[in-house]
Scaffold this active site. Structure first.
Site, short mmCIF file in Angstrom:
data_model
loop_
_atom_site.label_atom_id
_atom_site.label_comp_id
_atom_site.label_asym_id
_atom_site.label_seq_id
_atom_site.Cartn_x
_atom_site.Cartn_y
_atom_site.Cartn_z
N GLY A 8 0.82 -1.21 0.00
CA GLY A 8 0.00 0.00 0.00
C GLY A 8 0.85 1.25 0.00
O GLY A 8 0.46 2.29 -0.56
N ASP B 212 -5.19 -2.93 -1.15
CA ASP B 212 -4.17 -3.94 -0.84
C ASP B 212 -4.73 -5.36 -0.74
O ASP B 212 -5.40 -5.70 0.24
CB ASP B 212 -3.52 -3.61 0.52
N PRO B 213 -4.38 -6.21 -1.69
CA PRO B 213 -4.78 -7.62 -1.54
C PRO B 213 -4.21 -8.26 -0.29
O PRO B 213 -4.83 -9.15 0.29
CB PRO B 213 -4.21 -8.27 -2.80
N HIS B 214 -3.02 -7.81 0.18
CA HIS B 214 -2.47 -8.49 1.36
C HIS B 214 -3.11 -8.00 2.67
O HIS B 214 -2.66 -8.37 3.74
CB HIS B 214 -0.94 -8.45 1.40
N TYR C 121 16.33 -2.83 -23.55
CA TYR C 121 16.72 -4.21 -23.24
C TYR C 121 15.63 -4.96 -22.48
O TYR C 121 15.66 -6.19 -22.41
CB TYR C 121 18.06 -4.25 -22.48
N SER D 180 12.04 -4.75 -10.93
CA SER D 180 11.75 -6.18 -10.84
C SER D 180 10.73 -6.42 -9.74
O SER D 180 10.82 -5.84 -8.66
CB SER D 180 13.03 -6.95 -10.49
C1 LIG Z 1 -4.79 3.17 5.19
C2 LIG Z 1 -3.45 2.57 4.89
N1 LIG Z 1 -2.74 3.04 3.85
C3 LIG Z 1 -1.54 2.54 3.54
C4 LIG Z 1 -0.98 1.53 4.27
C5 LIG Z 1 0.37 0.99 3.90
O1 LIG Z 1 0.26 -0.32 3.47
P1 LIG Z 1 1.52 -1.30 3.45
O2 LIG Z 1 1.81 -1.65 4.86
O3 LIG Z 1 1.02 -2.43 2.62
O4 LIG Z 1 2.64 -0.58 2.82
C6 LIG Z 1 -1.68 1.01 5.37
C7 LIG Z 1 -1.10 -0.06 6.21
O5 LIG Z 1 -1.58 -0.43 7.22
C8 LIG Z 1 -2.95 1.54 5.68
O6 LIG Z 1 -3.66 1.10 6.72
#
Ligand SMILES: Cc1ncc(COP(=O)(O)O)c(C=O)c1O
Length: 619
Positions: free
Chosen positions: A153, A387-389, A418, A438
């Site tokens: 994120g 964020d998928p994670h 390249y 990458s």
């Molecule tokens: C509202 C918000 N934005 C951005 C982020 C940053 O995400 P990441 O930890 O995946 O970099 C977070 C992480 O908790 C978040 O809660």
């Protein structure tokens, strides 16, 4: 028709309940890979011979490999946090989807690098598909929108601001490189072109072949040294990545302006309006406004529709800005509001379907109308972090961004002969338009597999999200039963930070009844966190595990005051101490709200907390 996915079949499970299906699919995927190697030019001779395999150095090496891996496993088991357990109620973590874990593990054997098409043909196509999924989820038209997977994120937020910065500086650059296109327009006017007009200008420079020159005259060529591109307004509840973003993009931390939040921890739009009024009066450009859908600490959801209306109003007054939504946490929540055709449901229909289809038993009014309308307004933003994670239940590292108008890519793209093949069947070279180089194709495979199994609609992801919100709702409700209780002869009080959470995070604090000392109250909650986290030693000994945060007056102003009132802490004490320690539970598990375990499960958490508090207060 494929029946609706069942949540019980999606995760390995807290007790590895789905181990058979998991191990058999993993074995199958590994076998597939082994065959793939053997089948690549089948007549090529083997390189490692049986005689070499029997020799001492070989055996010693494989023995060593085994012991390294045993140590790895031991160290992982010893200290990792059991996200999968119902006892875990802390950070934005939960069990992750089996299909994503398997897709990740299988694809890592092929080691795809999505920076370049030639090193990731399968997963590059998947990334384009996932980008379209993100766009659709956010209500954008996938034919003109764009999206892709980022590492996290934080990087998606950097990218959002990168786009905003380059877009803001483009019209002034055109004035320099191709003045005829903007003749008669004052500098202030060019700094305040609505996003759609900047795109028209961009098209015009392409037509008259001044695009490259304009780009060079923009912030891309000149840097930000010539003057700041404008203020960036964020709610005080924003993630700290925004500070980093303005720093590394040369905008400057001084340009980041925190707008206070209200009692619900949502951006106070009266304060935003006042700040924008000042900008109009002083002719200060505004680069961007950021709204948050699912704040990191509280899960609060800003009034996105309100920000959109303010944007329209100020545009009429000659002040335009880019609008980014940071939905890193809450982004997948939008699936709860979409029917199988991706249509955003009317509020009454949503409420009816949530109950009639057995997705929840939380009763009417949740999610609130305000939350519903915030999600509804997201398509009006220029870009969105998702964020998928986090609420995508995919393993790390997988963030993402969706962008409303893909023409913006021209302002950030770079090329390298390249790596980038002009002839790829993708309509864009991923590596040339992203912030990163990458990057893991396996993370993309994990997201892609999740989206193919679980549609980004109420029937797919919506089911897990509903269970998660329901879990938070029940947690909150159960806390109501212990607003006041006694342990060790002392009366204790407990209060949630938000009486009605917008999403699925529950923050709370305990206090001894009659205690008016905020430092003492903070000490009590810190001790509870200590007893319920890695801090007290191996997690195996913890009966429940939580996270914490500290809300400071410096960041939050007086937003926590009504919460402190409920805990018996006076305003002047807040002014004196200026920080409140709270326990924070992101209720992500789909298991928490399993109807069979409610309310016993919750009451047992409360009993554990009471036991811990009794030990702490008796010391
Ligand atoms: C509202 C918000 N934005 C951005 C982020 C940053 O995400 P990441 O930890 O995946 O970099 C977070 C992480 O908790 C978040 O809660």
């Amino acid at each position: 028709m494929i029946p609706r996915p069942t949540v019980e079949a999606l995760f390995l499970g807290p007790k590895s309940e789905n181990r058979d299906i998991f191990t058999s699919l993993l074995g199958f995927l590994v076998e597939e890979h082994l065959h793939w190697r053997r089948d690549f030019h089948p007549r090529d001779a083997a390189v490692v011979t049986p005689a070499e395999m029997r020799a001492d150095p070989f055996l010693a090496t494989t023995d060593r490999m085994r012991s390294v891996l045993l140590e790895l496993s031991a160290r992982l088991k010893d200290t990792s946090t059991p996200w999968f357990s119902r006892r875990y109620l802390g950070h934005m973590n939960s069990d992750t989807l089996m299909v994503s874990n398997l897709a990740y593990m299988a694809s890592i054997l092929y080691n795809p690098n999505n920076v370049a098409y030639e090193s990731s043909i399968a997963t590059s196509h998947m990334e384009i598909e996932v980008g379209a999924d993100f766009a659709k989820l956010m209500g954008y038209d996938p034919a003109t929108a764009w999206g892709h997977v980022t590492t996290d994120g934080t990087v998606a937020n950097y990218e959002g601001l990168w786009l905003a910065r380059n877009l803001k500086s483009f019209p002034l650059a055109v004035k320099e490189a191709s003045p005829g296109l903007v003749r008669g327009r004052a500098e202030w006017e060019l700094l305040n072109l609505p996003t759609s007009e900047v795109f028209d200008l961009l098209d015009a420079t392409k037509k008259n072949r001044s695009f490259a020159r304009s780009l060079k005259a923009s912030v891309r060529g000149t840097g930000t040294g010539r003057g700041t591109p404008g203020k960036v307004f964020v709610p005080s509840s924003r993630h700290y990545s925004w500070e980093k973003a303005v720093d590394i993009l040369g905008i400057g931390v001084d340009q980041l302006v925190s707008i206070p939040v209200d009692d619900d921890f949502r951006m106070d739009l009266d304060r935003l309006r006042a700040a924008l009024d000042d900008c109009v009066e002083q002719e200060t450009p505004v680069l961007a406004v950021v709204g948050v859908v699912g704040t990191t600490e509280e899960g609060a959801i800003d009034d996105i529709g309100g920000i959109v209306r303010l944007r329209q109003e100020f545009q009429r007054r000659g002040l335009a800005f880019y609008f980014h939504v940071d939905a890193a946490y809450g982004g997948y929540g939008r699936s709860l509001f979409l029917d199988a055709n991706g249509r955003f449901l009317a509020y009454a229909e949503l409420q009816r379907r949530l109950t009639s289809e057995g997705l929840t038993n939380w009763g009417p009014g949740i999610p609130s109308r305000e939350v519903w309308s915030a999600y509804k307004a997201i398509p009006f933003a220029d870009s969105v972090t998702i964020d998928p994670h986090k609420m995508g239940y995919v393993p790390y590292s997988a963030g993402g961004i969706a962008i409303r108008d893909r023409r913006i890519l021209g302002l950030v793209s770079y090329t390298a002969a390249y790596v980038f093949d002009a002839k790829t069947p993708l309509d864009v070279n991923l590596g040339s338009v992203i912030l990163e180089g990458s990057k893991s194709g396996s993370a993309v495979a994990a997201v892609w597999a999740a989206h193919r199994l679980l549609p980004l609609t109420m029937e797919g992801y919506g089911q897990i999200i509903a269970r998660s919100i329901e879990g938070a709702y029940h947690f909150e409700k159960t806390l109501e039963t212990v607003r006041e209780f006694s342990v060790g002869g002392k009366t204790m009080v407990c209060q949630p930070l938000l009486l009605r959470p917008d999403f699925n995070i529950v923050c709370m604090a305990f206090n001894r009844k009659g205690n008016r000392d905020l430092e003492k109250m903070n000490g009590l909650n810190e001790a509870i966190y200590h007893a319920s986290s890695y801090e007290s030693g191996p997690l195996y000994g913890d009966e429940w595990i939580t996270s914490h945060t500290e809300l400071t007056k410096e960041i939050y102003g007086d937003a926590p005051r009504s919460f402190l009132d409920r805990l018996g802490i006076a305003h002047r004490e807040w002014d004196r101490v200026g920080t409140v320690y709270v326990l924070r539970s992101c209720v992500m598990h789909p298991w928490i709200a399993k109807h069979t375990t409610y309310p016993e499960r919750w009451l047992s958490y409360i009993e554990i907390m009471k036991k811990e508090i009794a030990e702490i207060v008796s010391k």
